[in-house]
Design an enzyme around this catalytic site. Structure first.
Site, mmCIF file in Angstrom:
data_model
loop_
_atom_site.group_PDB
_atom_site.id
_atom_site.type_symbol
_atom_site.label_atom_id
_atom_site.label_comp_id
_atom_site.label_asym_id
_atom_site.label_seq_id
_atom_site.Cartn_x
_atom_site.Cartn_y
_atom_site.Cartn_z
ATOM 1 C CE1 TYR A 115 18.021 30.114 84.028
ATOM 2 C CE2 TYR A 115 17.656 28.825 86.027
ATOM 3 C CZ TYR A 115 17.786 30.054 85.398
ATOM 4 O OH TYR A 115 17.683 31.203 86.123
ATOM 5 C CG HIS A 165 27.591 29.880 86.041
ATOM 6 N ND1 HIS A 165 28.580 29.492 85.183
ATOM 7 C CD2 HIS A 165 26.818 30.748 85.335
ATOM 8 C CE1 HIS A 165 28.431 30.084 84.011
ATOM 9 N NE2 HIS A 165 27.377 30.868 84.075
ATOM 10 N NE ARG A 189 23.378 29.953 77.525
ATOM 11 C CZ ARG A 189 23.033 30.646 78.617
ATOM 12 N NH1 ARG A 189 23.813 31.612 79.075
ATOM 13 N NH2 ARG A 189 21.918 30.386 79.255
ATOM 14 C CG ASN A 223 20.828 34.421 80.197
ATOM 15 O OD1 ASN A 223 19.999 33.562 80.460
ATOM 16 N ND2 ASN A 223 21.373 35.218 81.109
ATOM 17 C CD GLU A 257 23.146 38.844 79.605
ATOM 18 O OE1 GLU A 257 23.219 39.628 80.565
ATOM 19 O OE2 GLU A 257 23.545 37.652 79.668
ATOM 20 C CE1 TYR A 291 20.912 34.479 89.859
ATOM 21 C CE2 TYR A 291 20.025 34.350 87.630
ATOM 22 C CZ TYR A 291 21.094 34.518 88.484
ATOM 23 O OH TYR A 291 22.344 34.740 87.966
ATOM 24 C CE LYS A 292 15.592 34.325 83.701
ATOM 25 N NZ LYS A 292 16.810 34.579 82.898
#
Ligand code: HEM
Ligand code: FES
Lengths: 342, 314
Positions: free
Chosen positions: A38, A194, A225, A227, A267, A318-319
């Site tokens: 990140y 978040h 950005r 993601n 994204e 998390y993903k």
């Protein structure tokens, strides 16, 4: 460069969605390095090469008609995927104006806008729409203005009210989120929505620095950005509300079907200031590509192999990759000369 | 400020002996929309050097065909307001920055209390258009001196009726800060634009009445005040820059071709934060805390001392 739209494809049931070689060539591969962590990966959204996904503020591609049909299906079942709190009405009109102006200027073969004072005429040829309306008067549109325009624009949109030096998710159209929900996040602040992101991002100070940057975005100077995550099947609607429909598919990945079942999901996030409301628009333009399609570019497959192999567990969890990550890494290894030699 | 817009002066009105209003129209295409409370930087090509002054946009945000600003002639200024008052004519072309907003309305306020002193009325002109269009609850308190700084008073009085509260210093009327804040509905927000003592007074009263800081908003532009000349040294390139008394450090850097990100040019936005490694600093910003001030400064307003060069991390 003119966009040629494909015939209707599906993002559910029989999953007929596929990318043409042109769509693969312009796919926004998100990894500048062989590893991923990140960071505050924000940059001014200056236009890049014509034909690339970075050429225009709002990218339209060959899947346009299909993606809009998918949005309509999701809304039919769950109209609450679009939400506009009363104080965000002006931000909704701002968004409508911004989308119409940019689509008409950037894709004149598909969209047109004529303005005479508040009397506007909007044409959308791919969807067969001709709409006369009075800007600022919602009763002259078939539905609420944010819903109206985002039914005609690819990607999800969140509208953030800016107050108290923070951003609040007070409006949006979210039918293709990567495992989150507008209903759940509605009214939350930047830090609050978040909160589920792994601790390492918070420890690195990513959100503090990003927020400072976002609240200073000026009219006419958007930032962007990338993601990424992964999705089983080319399914756009992986929202938390419908987890029961898609969550189990993570257990269906095998060595045989991995290349066609598993998709990299990228994204392209685009953040312009909305001029009249001072709200911030957050566009989330989602691109899907199967591993098979992605491997037509071996350099991408090689890099993705290294990224996934070395991805910290916390982030993979998390993903939602944990159940099938090893199967994907095993398949991608063939594209990594270093790993094969070892 | 990155991109500049080319505008033409479409109208000029002398509102009072010291306040002049300018209307700007786009030279090409359409001007970007703006939100109430926004300002623009206006590039002022004075004979001896170029200034960039920030002015609030006055118009109705719903009608962004043109931009309007009102400028008070400042006797002690560096010449920017004098240039606008004495040189700029209808038909002239000027360059301005894109609008940016450091003084927005709070979207969740139940009631808006606007307090203006003199030329501080300008951001509220756009606020009022917005609040009226929304049908929001508000009141305006405007302290002025008739015949000098009473811009828009007649128009506002007629338009706002009982929501207008004027205080004419020439008639001995004083804005009573104590009374202003008592008995206001919960969820009221207070917006202040005017001289420092008005701001200080109201902030102190609000604090004493237990108003939370989030309900107070002020536009605290510290236009770069003249100071003493000093020298800055860019430690990475070794370049030395002499900063004249009536230049800001930011202006001197720009004149030397050094680009520093900036937005407000008034010490409030934080964009121009620049590290320094040594030298005396006179901090004049409203952004940094004491700890940050030990190694960061805001070149749009803050200055070096005369004891030796200011060593910048540039
Ligand atoms: C204002 C605009 C933004 C919105 C509306 C937004 C929204 C979201 C949402 C809804 C999530 C999912 C959280 C969950 O699990 O429920 C998320 C994840 C995340 N956001 Fe944002 N975000 C914004 C801006 C940013 C920016 C500017 C950055 C950083 C530079 C950022 C970094 C991240 C990261 C690192 C994740 C985790 C993604 C992953 O690992 O897949 N976000 N964001
Ligand atoms: S430019 Fe805003 S603080 Fe200097």
């Amino acid at each position: 460069m003119s966009v040629v739209m494909k015939a209707l494809e599906t993002y559910r049931d029989d999953f007929t969605f596929r990318n043409s070689p042109e769509a693969i060539a312009r796919f926004p591969f998100p990894f500048p390095e062989d590893s991923y962590m990140y960071s505050v990966n924000l940059e001014p959204a200056t236009p890049r090469e014509p034909g690339s996904v970075f050429a225009h503020w709002f990218d339209i591609d060959e899947h346009y008609v299909s993606e809009m049909a998918e949005r309509a299906r999701v809304l039919e079942r769950d109209p609450d995927r679009c939400l506009v709190m009363p104080h965000m009405a002006q931000a909704a009109w701002d968004t409508l104006e911004m989308l119409m102006e940019h689509l008409a200027a950037d894709y004149p073969e598909h969209f047109a806008l004529q303005r005479e004072g508040a009397q506007w005429l909007w044409s959308n040829r791919p969807l067969g729409i001709e709409q006369r309306f009075t800007f600022g008067d919602a009763s002259t549109l078939p539905c609420e203005p944010l819903e109206y325009i985002t039914r005609q624009a690819q990607g999800d949109f969140a509208l953030l009210d800016q107050r108290d030096g923070d951003l609040f998710m007070d409006a949006g159209m979210v039918t293709c989120p990567a495992d989150w929900s507008l209903k759940f996040d509605a009214g939350m602040s930047f830090k609050q929505w978040h909160a589920p992101v792994p601790g390492v991002a918070h420890q690195l100070g990513v959100f503090e620095r990003a927020l400072k940057y976002l609240v200073n975005i000026q009219v006419g100077h958007p930032v962007r950005r990338l993601n990424w995550t992964m999705t089983i099947n080319p399914r756009l609607d992986t929202s938390s509300e419908t987890f029961h429909e898609w969550g189990h598919e993570r257990g269906e990945v095998t060595a045989e079907n991995v290349a066609s079942l598993v998709h990299l999901r990228v994204e392209l996030q685009f953040m312009p200031r909305l001029p009249r409301s001072n709200a911030l628009l957050f566009g989330i333009r989602t691109y899907l590509i199967s591993l098979e399609e992605l491997a037509s570019n071996p350099a991408w497959a090689c890099r993705l192999h290294r990224v996934l192999r070395d991805l910290p567990d916390e982030i993979a969890d998390y993903k939602g990759l944990t159940r099938y990550r090893q199967t994907v890494v095993d398949w991608l290894r063939q594209f990594d000369p270093q790993a094969c030699a070892a | 400020m990155s991109a500049l817009l080319e505008v033409q002066v479409a109208a000029v009105r002398q509102l009072t002996p010291v306040v002049r209003e300018f209307t700007f129209a786009a030279v090409n295409g359409r001007l970007p929309g703006f939100s109430s409370g926004s300002h623009v930087q206006v590039v002022l090509p004075l004979a001896e050097r170029t200034l960039r002054n920030a002015y609030s946009l006055l118009g109705d945000p719903r009608d962004s065909g043109v931009y309007r600003i009102a400028v008070r002639l400042q006797e002690a200024s560096r010449g920017g307001s004098r240039y606008l008052h004495e040189q700029v004519q209808v038909g002239d072309r000027l360059q301005i920055g894109v609008p940016s907003n450091l003084f927005p309305l709070h979207s969740l306020a139940r009631h808006h209390i606007l307090v203006a002193g003199g030329i501080g009325i300008t951001p509220f002109m756009a606020y009022l258009a917005e609040l009226e269009a929304q049908g929001a609850s508000f009141e305006l308190h405007y302290a002025y001196r008739s015949g000098l700084t009473d811009a828009y008073t007649a128009e506002l009085q007629a338009r706002l009726g009982a929501r207008f509260h004027g205080y004419d210093a020439a008639a001995g009327q004083r804005l009573d800060c104590a009374n202003l804040l008592t008995g206001k509905p919960l969820g009221s927000h207070l917006y202040i634009c005017g001289p420092q003592r008005l701001l200080d007074d109201l902030r102190a009263r609000a604090a004493a009445l237990g108003w939370s800081a989030g309900r107070l908003h002020w536009e605290a532009f510290a236009a770069p005040e003249p100071g003493l000349p000093f020298t800055a040294e860019l430690t990475r390139s070794g370049q030395r820059i002499a900063v004249a008394g009536d230049h800001s450090l930011l202006e001197a850097l720009e004149a030397a071709g050094v680009e520093v990100p900036n937005l407000c040019r008034g010490g409030v936005c934080g964009q121009c934060a620049t590290g320094y490694l040594g030298g005396e600093v006179e901090h004049r910003d409203h952004y940094l805390d004491e700890q940050q001030r030990s190694h960061v400064l805001m070149p749009c307003v803050s200055r070096g001392g005369c004891s030796g060069p200011l060593l910048l991390d540039l």
